[in-house]
Scaffold this motif. Structure first.
Motif, mmCIF file in Angstrom:
data_model
loop_
_atom_site.group_PDB
_atom_site.id
_atom_site.type_symbol
_atom_site.label_atom_id
_atom_site.label_comp_id
_atom_site.label_asym_id
_atom_site.label_seq_id
_atom_site.Cartn_x
_atom_site.Cartn_y
_atom_site.Cartn_z
ATOM 1 N N PHE A 113 -30.341 -8.380 -16.680
ATOM 2 C CA PHE A 113 -29.925 -9.237 -17.713
ATOM 3 C C PHE A 113 -28.587 -8.797 -18.338
ATOM 4 N N PRO A 114 -27.789 -9.505 -18.991
ATOM 5 C CA PRO A 114 -26.501 -9.359 -19.480
ATOM 6 C C PRO A 114 -26.663 -8.162 -20.553
ATOM 7 N N ARG A 115 -25.526 -7.573 -20.403
ATOM 8 C CA ARG A 115 -25.311 -6.436 -21.295
ATOM 9 C C ARG A 115 -24.103 -6.962 -22.216
ATOM 10 N N PRO A 116 -24.056 -7.661 -23.180
ATOM 11 C CA PRO A 116 -22.881 -8.004 -23.761
ATOM 12 C C PRO A 116 -22.087 -7.326 -24.555
ATOM 13 N N MET A 117 -20.966 -7.454 -24.624
ATOM 14 C CA MET A 117 -19.948 -6.783 -25.267
ATOM 15 C C MET A 117 -19.588 -5.202 -24.784
ATOM 16 N N LEU A 118 -20.081 -4.968 -23.711
ATOM 17 C CA LEU A 118 -20.047 -3.697 -23.140
ATOM 18 C C LEU A 118 -18.833 -3.409 -22.632
ATOM 19 N N ASP A 119 -18.159 -4.711 -21.863
ATOM 20 C CA ASP A 119 -16.828 -4.585 -21.232
ATOM 21 C C ASP A 119 -15.685 -4.472 -22.488
ATOM 22 N N ARG A 120 -16.020 -4.842 -23.496
ATOM 23 C CA ARG A 120 -14.695 -4.954 -24.478
ATOM 24 C C ARG A 120 -14.955 -3.713 -25.337
ATOM 25 N N PRO A 121 -13.695 -3.465 -25.931
ATOM 26 C CA PRO A 121 -13.726 -2.091 -26.669
ATOM 27 C C PRO A 121 -14.412 -2.492 -28.242
ATOM 28 N N GLY A 122 -14.756 -1.436 -28.973
ATOM 29 C CA GLY A 122 -15.277 -1.664 -30.347
ATOM 30 C C GLY A 122 -16.683 -1.346 -30.382
ATOM 31 N N LEU A 123 -17.221 -1.413 -31.641
ATOM 32 C CA LEU A 123 -18.652 -1.171 -31.752
ATOM 33 C C LEU A 123 -19.722 -2.115 -32.210
ATOM 34 N N GLU A 124 -19.134 -3.501 -32.008
ATOM 35 C CA GLU A 124 -19.919 -4.672 -32.169
ATOM 36 C C GLU A 124 -21.258 -4.824 -31.191
ATOM 37 N N PHE A 125 -21.934 -5.484 -31.562
ATOM 38 C CA PHE A 125 -23.331 -5.809 -30.851
ATOM 39 C C PHE A 125 -23.380 -7.343 -30.762
ATOM 40 N N SER A 126 -24.054 -7.786 -29.482
ATOM 41 C CA SER A 126 -24.787 -9.098 -29.682
ATOM 42 C C SER A 126 -25.693 -9.237 -28.544
ATOM 43 N N PHE A 127 -26.848 -9.687 -28.927
ATOM 44 C CA PHE A 127 -28.090 -9.691 -28.512
ATOM 45 C C PHE A 127 -28.727 -10.970 -28.297
ATOM 46 N N SER A 128 -28.007 -12.004 -28.705
ATOM 47 C CA SER A 128 -28.886 -13.462 -28.657
ATOM 48 C C SER A 128 -28.667 -14.046 -27.322
ATOM 49 N N GLY A 129 -27.930 -13.503 -26.441
ATOM 50 C CA GLY A 129 -27.630 -14.283 -24.908
ATOM 51 C C GLY A 129 -28.818 -13.680 -23.996
ATOM 52 N N LEU A 130 -29.507 -12.776 -24.781
ATOM 53 C CA LEU A 130 -30.642 -12.071 -23.903
ATOM 54 C C LEU A 130 -31.698 -13.121 -24.000
ATOM 55 N N LYS A 131 -32.132 -13.610 -24.995
ATOM 56 C CA LYS A 131 -32.992 -14.587 -24.989
ATOM 57 C C LYS A 131 -33.015 -15.711 -24.032
ATOM 58 N N THR A 132 -31.786 -16.436 -24.039
ATOM 59 C CA THR A 132 -31.360 -17.381 -22.836
ATOM 60 C C THR A 132 -31.591 -17.061 -21.618
ATOM 61 N N ALA A 133 -31.067 -15.759 -21.116
ATOM 62 C CA ALA A 133 -31.224 -15.309 -19.807
ATOM 63 C C ALA A 133 -32.720 -14.953 -19.486
#
Ligand code: KG4
Ligand code: ZN
Length: 340
Positions: free
Chosen positions: A198-218
């Motif tokens: 499943f997607p690991r969002p925002m890992l490919d970008r610098p910074g310390l933000e998270f996003s988990f909503s895409g996981l539900k859709t996947a």
């Protein structure tokens, strides 16, 4: 100083007594899980009513045990004043404020997340200050630079769902009963790693933000695509847990590097997750850093952590007025550092 603490911000009624010298003397908790299960989530009005029923008997029980262990009066009362469900918070606030008034002792409203952050101070080897904290609960995912008690600088947060919410919502898609997080973690134990990625969002970008909503859709797509056998359901659970754990680990290590600190506190309900604990401890060790957790029972909501925060603030001379106040929302970085 000896503090009686009350937690009632969501679906757990909890009471504890913490003594400055003797440590944690007594703590009790009643979980409302059975009450809310039928509805698939917390029903705020039912939560408030049940706190009204359970808190006073819990207070009586804890005081009886505290007196047996170490007789002596309570010299302060702490309670969760926010953030949380406003009705649930008010039941605890009203009881705590009334007890303090009747006993003629000061009362202090505690920030629930400060409680989670300070829970590891109850352990035999408490974390040093300053440190980085990863706070992962049902409502929050935060990376925080903690300079001292009350000194919280938010380094990154989730833009959408919290980590606990991601566990709970994907668990629901898998047909697991409320509260889904621990159940999904258990199911993941039987899953094959890598069967679902499943997607690991925002890992490919610098910074310390998270996003988990895409996981539900996947996960929804994976669940709808076919009839899932018991093994495939476990594989999906494993895929979800790995995606969330990978994301939390990568960002936590990034926060340690960004701040130059070598101590990491992980607290909040999701810190009870054993896969997260094992993998994060190892990943931090490779980096030369150490991870500090509360004991598992104090990872999720409890009153002992509210007592720790309340004791620190009462000792510093802080206390509330006679007004009964609770706050559904309360930014963590608006708290004042505790004077030493
Ligand atoms: O801190 P907490 O008890 O309540 C809040 O302040 O939100 O956190 C509850 C969250 C829920 O989302 C629950 O599913 C999650 O923590 N949780 C877990 C585990 N135990 C609790 N998530 C994953 N694995 C666990 N073992
Ligand atoms: Zn909590």
């Amino acid at each position: 100083m000896r503090v009686l603490a009350i937690e009632s911000s969501c679906d757990e009624s909890a009471v504890a007594v913490l003594d400055e010298r003797a440590g944690l003397i007594a703590h009790e908790l009643f979980s409302q899980v059975e009450l809310h299960r039928l509805y698939g989530g917390v029903v705020p009005e039912l939560a408030s009513r049940d706190h009204v029923r359970k808190l006073l008997p819990l207070v009586r029980g804890v005081l009886a045990r505290a007196a047996a262990v170490a007789p002596g009066a309570v010299t302060g009362v702490a309670y969760t004043a926010g953030p949380g469900l406003i009705g649930a918070l008010l039941t605890g606030a009203a009881l705590a404020r009334s007890l303090a008034y009747a006993w003629g002792v000061p009362a202090i409203g505690v920030h629930h997340l400060e409680g989670h952050l300070l829970a590891p101070l109850l352990e035999a080897e408490p974390p040093p200050f300053p440190h980085v904290a990863l706070l992962v609960s049902g409502g929050h995912t935060l990376l925080i630079e903690v300079s001292g008690i009350g000194g919280y600088r938010v380094l990154g947060a989730s833009r959408d769902d919290a980590a606990g919410e991601a566990f709970d919502k994907t668990a629901k898609l898998l047909g697991l009963p409320y509260p889904g997080g621990p159940q999904l973690a258990e199911l993941a134990g039987a899953g094959r790693p890598g069967a679902f990625s499943f997607p690991r969002p925002m890992l490919d970008r610098p910074g310390l933000e998270f996003s988990f909503s895409g996981l539900k859709t996947a996960v929804l797509h994976a669940v709808q695509a076919r009839q899932l056998s018991a093994q495939l359901r476990a594989d999906v659970a494993r895929g979800v847990e790995d995606a969330i754990v990978d994301t939390l680990i990568t960002k936590s290590l990034r926060a340690l590097e960004a701040t130059g600190l070598d101590a990491l506190v992980v607290s909040g309900g999701v810190s009870a997750n054993r896969t997260l604990r094992a993998r994060l401890t190892e990943a931090a060790r490779v980096l030369g850093a150490r991870v500090y957790y509360p004991r598992i029972e104090f990872s999720t909501d409890n009153a002992a952590m509210i007592a720790v925060a309340g004791l620190a603030r009462l000792k510093a001379g802080e206390h509330d007025t006679l007004a009964i106040e609770a706050r559904a929302q309360w930014p963590l970085d608006s708290l004042a550092p505790v004077a030493h």
